[in-house]
Design an enzyme around this catalytic site. Structure first.
Site, PDB file in Angstrom:
ATOM      1  CB  CYS A  23     -96.125  24.676  42.515  1.00 33.81           C
ATOM      2  SG  CYS A  23     -97.151  26.054  41.259  1.00 33.81           S
ATOM      3  CG  ASP A 426    -101.568   1.395  77.889  1.00 35.61           C
ATOM      4  OD1 ASP A 426    -101.073   2.604  78.986  1.00 35.61           O
ATOM      5  OD2 ASP A 426    -102.624   1.352  77.658  1.00 35.61           O
TER       6      ASP A 426
END
Length: 477
Positions: A23, A426
């Site tokens: 599971c 940037d």
């Protein structure tokens, strides 16, 4: 497991000795006694140990482990290649050759770390692909077997029975809803919550290249170049999943197409770990709390993104789209789109390497940079594939004329998928730094950002969010 914490779905799997099933951690069934539990790092390892998938929680459909996209070592690179279908196409020798190791070394490392070898991992992926096709299409089982990558209908039947404990026909009968007789495949792509779609889809939509990508009616659509053909994908953000519609020229490309979409949207990320670290910085805390779960918008084609990065150097987003659109129309392969909005695949490096520089309508310096890049990619001098070595790729890019730190880190962040890439030069990052009181010079900002490692690429997303740019918001539907 006891608290059914969905954040750990895909990180590991729990097998139960008394029932013979495995599971996901969030399975709604009451957890068994600890002495009856065994833990496995992958579903393939659980299957190889003789356990079958739980029919209640469907562990095979959980998000992938974020670990394999964070690591640049042999195992991380191998797991990304296997997810991209390399073992099915080239076998274990082909996987090993791409990694630069012997097949025996690759097998040994994977067994030690993930509990299963390349063949078992590929088999688990084939089983999940088969399940998707059985449950969502009306294809004959023989065609499903071929599309999922099985060498025979017998291998297909045996694997489905072994993994899911039912025959393929019974799997189809139990599927919710009627399978589609033909047309696009409709899928649900799971993710770990939270997920902030604003910058993720906002970035993809704002930078979309006409003919290759579009945003329409709340859906991001694009063409895909795939190993056996091409495809068109439509992705829609939903509260608990990403809606995905795929039209493929060859169904054998289904697992690769799904993997590339997941990678493009960064769906296997661990937002809890990322946000916990970034929230510990007082200057970022408010940004994280405002919109937690930001992902890094990546790419479905690394070479394409590298080319677009060079085209976007020192120009606006709109100008970069225009330049890329011209290359697409002149050098990209045409494709058919039933909905009519998409027309081409982005041109491959080999096609662009043959372009006459005089026909490129941009400055001479950018022509040199573009041609140097596409030639290096076409000749294999730089590897931006999922198996690529991040440090080597950075060094190769930096050695090319006209490729500076901004381009190198942009490609590392969005094409290579390095979660720690940081674009200190940037403009948007520097404007955010000024607004937040962070250091303004690239060197000082990089030093300050050491506290955000290994998640600096995610910090960039939060920094960009301080600006009023289209990349930060979902377009109008």
């Amino acid at each position: 497991m006891r608290s059914r914490d969905a954040r750990f779905d895909g990180w590991f799997f729990t097998a139960v000795l008394t029932t013979g099933i495995y599971c996901r951690p969030s399975c709604p069934v009451a957890p068994p006694k600890p002495e009856n539990m065994r833990f496995f790092p992958t579903s393939a390892a659980a299957q190889q140990a003789g356990f079958r998938a739980c029919k209640r929680c469907r562990p095979d459909a959980s998000p992938g482990s974020p670990e394999w996209n964070q690591r640049a070592d042999l195992v991380g690179r191998a797991m990304r290649l296997i997810a991209d279908g390399v073992v099915d196409r080239e076998g274990v020798p082909g996987l090993a050759a791409r990694l630069g190791y012997s097949a025996r070394q690759v097998e040994r490392q994977l067994l030690a770390e993930v509990g299963a070898g390349p063949l078992a991992l590929a088999r688990a992926q084939r089983a999940q692909t088969a399940r998707v096709l059985v449950e969502t299409t009306a294809l004959p089982m023989a065609e499903v077997a071929l599309a999922a990558g099985f060498g025979s209908i017998r291998a297909f039947n045996d694997t489905v029975r072994e993994v899911f404990a039912v025959a393929p026909s019974e799997l189809r009968r139990r599927a919710p809803g009627a399978p589609a007789p033909s047309g696009p495949l409709s899928l649900r792509l799971p993710f770990r919550a939270p997920l902030c779609p604003d910058n993720l889809f906002g970035h993809l939509a704002a930078t979309a290249v006409p003919g290759v990508e579009e945003w329409r009616d709340g859906v991001y659509r694009r063409t895909l170049r795939l190993p056996h053909g091409h495809g068109v994908v439509a992705l829609r953000p939903m509260p608990d999943h990403i809606g995905c519609r795929l039209s493929l020229s060859d169904l054998r490309d289904l697992p690769v197409a799904i993997n590339r979409c997941r990678r493009m949207l960064d769906l296997d990320a661990d937002p809890a770990a990322v946000d916990e670290l970034l929230r510990s910085d007082a200057l970022l805390r408010e940004l994280v709390d405002k919109n937690p779960g930001r992902r890094v918008p990546r790419t479905a084609d690394s070479a394409e993104f590298a080319v677009r990065t060079v085209l976007g150097q020192q120009v606006s987003t709109a100008a970069a789209r225009t330049l890329a659109a011209r290359l697409v129309v002149e050098h990209g392969a045409e494709v058919a789109d039933a909905e009519g909005g998409l027309t081409h695949l982005f041109p491959e490096p080999e096609a662009l390497a043959a372009v006459d520089p005089a026909t490129l309508a941009f400055p001479q310096s950018r022509r040199r940079a573009l041609l140097a890049l596409v030639n290096a990619l076409a000749e294999g001098q730089i590897d931006l594939d999922v198996s690529g070595d991040w440090r080597r790729a950075r060094a190769g890019l930096a050695a090319l004329p006209g490729i500076g730190p901004w381009s190198v880190e942009s490609i590392a962040m969005r094409a290579l998928g390095d979660p720690d890439a940081f674009i200190a030069t940037d403009l948007g990052v520097r404007l955010a730094a000024r607004q937040l009181g962070l250091p303004r010079t690239p060197a000082a900002l990089t030093a300050r950002a050491a506290a955000w490692r290994p998640w600096r690429a995610y910090a960039v997303q939060y920094l960009w969010a301080t600006g009023d740019h289209a990349i930060n918001r979902l377009p109008a539907a």
